[in-house]
Design an enzyme around this catalytic site. Structure first.
Site, PDB file in Angstrom:
ATOM      1  N   GLY A 170       0.816  -1.216  -0.151  1.00  0.00           N
ATOM      2  CA  GLY A 170       0.001  -0.172  -0.221  1.00  0.00           C
ATOM      3  C   GLY A 170       0.883   1.357  -0.084  1.00  0.00           C
ATOM      4  N   SER A 171       0.473   2.198   0.732  1.00  0.00           N
ATOM      5  CA  SER A 171       1.188   3.485   0.624  1.00  0.00           C
ATOM      6  C   SER A 171       2.473   3.647   1.167  1.00  0.00           C
ATOM      7  CB  SER A 171       0.187   4.676   1.182  1.00  0.00           C
ATOM      8  OG  SER A 171      -1.008   4.808   0.439  1.00  0.00           O
ATOM      9  N   VAL A 172       2.825   2.437   2.063  1.00  0.00           N
ATOM     10  CA  VAL A 172       4.478   2.723   2.628  1.00  0.00           C
ATOM     11  C   VAL A 172       5.071   2.574   1.263  1.00  0.00           C
ATOM     12  CG1 VAL A 172       6.038   1.185   3.265  1.00  0.00           C
ATOM     13  CG2 VAL A 172       3.800   1.435   4.394  1.00  0.00           C
TER      14      VAL A 172
END
Length: 578
Positions: free
Chosen positions: A302-304
């Site tokens: 995801g946004s990591v």
């Protein structure tokens, strides 16, 4: 008459044939196949001796895994009183033992009736003081011994990381034919099946048990009198010990915190930023079986993954500088599920605006189709993160043999599809990385941009404490510019300090935290991957910590609660141990 005579001849011939077959079988058993009988290659001599031998194992001879301070973590050493069944034939012996152990003689007699081989009558560490053990041994009774016995632990403590041992005859034959031929191991010797036990098995595998033995006749009575022998390997250098990088106290903090957060599937990774050594690793659920270590398995981040996209944007003419982005829209240009308004680059990072990073990625890929790949590699997300190299005569020795390699793209055609590029830029589509590699990336950013391999062990020691071999640092070309690392540090800090930052729940902790949250949708599932990857203290980075919930279904954020608790407890631990 002729018919009767014929029958007698046939019967005689059959009898002689059966007799010859029986004799042949006996010759095979007694003379030919004594050491490799049947398809299972059973050694009949060894089996015969084994059936006439009763023994008690004091130490299986397997090497030890130690924590960074030298404490045993793979086995436990405990005091025990061992009784051999023939003690019941010695007048007054049971009464003397019972008196010292504060037990009823009848209880010991009852236990002796239930056991045909040596057994432990007492192993209470509080009761069995050094004085008690000396008092037992001073009796000098044949068949009564006070000994410290060692047993491999299969406990939840760092279970997924340390791994399990067990019997695997086929692997033994394939992997250790020389040791089998020399007789230093048998097909029933335990080997490491998972985790560090598997990784270091070539060094940890037993060179022979330490045990008490005696021989018995058909009735079970001692064959050579009451003579119990103490047998142990003659090599003074073995078994060896592997000194791991694990901090036992920090590992316990992590396990308690993850358990309290009610994360059912996922875990945590903690790395020392200065040395890039693994301090602790938790994977749930954990059983003593062969379940996968989720921290070494790859998952959608995801946004990591926006850390990769952001690094590329910063390093190439600062693409994001001075711009604002319409974060009311999603990556597909349609209205976003969670409209955020118009944000600049820093705000987009803090609030995790997908639109911003989708647009930037498309601009970068048009210029260079390999741009995202290059920065994923520079930040250590491609390939594997654990220490690998030549050790002894092992060309490609891996400290994390179960670790999966990261993946960024699916089909190469995706690099020409704007939506696929945007999805990749925010850690969706085919992006798959391990929590270990994410912790490694965070550590690299925190230390100024240089990526290092993650170590789980620093050296292997001989039995006498001298070093057998060590694991040196390997130089790497993977790094981002110091300016880029500094800019990412600032962005990660804003994720926590900004009133609208996705990590604002971590803003009041005793150690200042910097990091990046992430939520990855999983197609066809109500659950998602919930991440937080960060480091602390933000001003003087010491720890890289990544926590992921791989079965998040909404509601309370167990990842942030676990992160908060671990930071608090590590702060207390550090303050206490200054």
């Amino acid at each position: 008459m002729k018919r009767i005579h014929k029958r007698i001849v046939i019967a005689g011939a059959l009898f002689l044939a059966a007799l010859f077959l029986l004799v042949g079988r006996l010759v095979q058993i007694q003379l030919i196949s004594t050491e490799s009988f049947s398809k299972h290659n059973i050694n009949l001599i060894d089996e015969s001796v084994r059936q006439r031998t009763h023994s008690f194992m004091i130490n299986e001879g397997r090497g030890l895994l130690l924590d960074r301070k030298g404490q045993m973590i793979s086995a436990e050493l405990k005091p025990a009183i061992i009784l051999f069944p023939f003690i019941k034939e010695q007048k007054g012996a049971i009464d003397k033992v019972a008196a010292i152990l504060d037990k009823q003689p009848e209880n010991i007699k009852s236990a002796l009736k239930r056991h045909e081989e040596p057994f432990v009558i007492a192993d209470d560490q509080d009761q069995l003081t050094q004085e008690t053990m000396e008092e037992i041994n001073n009796l000098q009774l044949p068949g009564v011994y006070a000994q410290y016995i060692s047993r491999t632990k299969h406990s939840p403590f760092a279970g997924a990381l340390l791994g399990v041992t067990g019997q695997a005859p086929e692997i033994i034959k394939k992997k250790y034919p020389d040791k089998l031929e020399k007789g230093t191991i048998t097909i029933n010797t335990k080997i490491g099946k998972t985790g560090l036990q598997q990784a270091f098995d070539p060094f940890l595998i037993s060179e022979g048990e330490t045990k008490l033995i005696y021989h018995v006749d058909r009735s079970g009575s001692p064959l050579f009198g009451l003579d119990v022998k103490y047998l142990s390997p003659s090599n003074p250098f073995y078994p060896v010990s592997v000194k791991t990088t694990i901090d036992k106290n920090l590992q316990e903090i992590m396990e308690k915190s993850v358990k309290a957060s009610h994360i059912k599937r996922g875990g945590a990774v903690l790395i020392d930023i200065e040395t890039n050594e693994l301090l602790g690793m938790v994977s749930v659920p954990y059983t003593s079986g062969l379940i996968k270590n989720q921290m070494l398995s790859r998952h959608a981040p995801g946004s990591v993954f926006k850390l990769v996209t952001a690094a590329s944007a910063i390093e190439h003419q600062d693409l994001a500088s001075g711009r604002t982005f319409d974060c009311n829209l999603g990556i597909d240009g349609k209205e976003a599920k969670h409209p955020l308004g118009r944000l600049d680059f820093s705000e987009s990072f803090a609030q995790s605006c997908n639109r911003t990073f989708g647009l930037l990625a498309n601009e970068m890929v048009i210029e260079n189709p390999k741009r995202i790949d290059e920065y994923a590699e520079k930040l250590g997300l491609s390939g594997r993160s654990g220490w690998r190299g030549q050790v002894y005569h092992y060309q490609d020795f891996a400290q994390f043999p179960e670790e999966e390699a990261g993946n960024i793209w699916g089909a190469s055609y995706d690099k020409k599809v704007p939506l696929a590029i945007s999805q990749t830029a925010i850690g969706q589509k085919d992006v798959q990385v391990t929590p270990l590699s994410v912790a490694r990336m965070v550590a690299a950013i925190a230390r100024g941009g240089t990526v290092k391999e993650v170590k789980a062990a620093t050296e292997i020691e001989y039995k006498n404490g001298t070093t057998f071999l060590s694991f040196p640092d390997h130089k790497t070309e993977d790094k981002i510019e110091p300016y880029t690392a500094k800019k990412l540090q600032m962005l990660m800090r804003e994720v926590v300090t900004s009133p609208k930052g996705t990590g604002r729940a971590l803003n009041e902790l005793p150690y200042a935290v910097a990091g990046k949250s992430g939520t990855a949708e999983k197609g066809g599932s109500e659950a998602s991957n919930k991440w937080f990857a960060g480091y602390f203290p933000a001003g003087q980075p010491k720890y890289s910590l990544v926590i992921v919930d791989l079965d998040y279904k909404g509601g309370a954020n167990g990842v942030l609660s676990a992160y908060s608790e671990i930071v608090k407890q590590i702060y207390k631990y550090d303050k206490k141990n200054k």
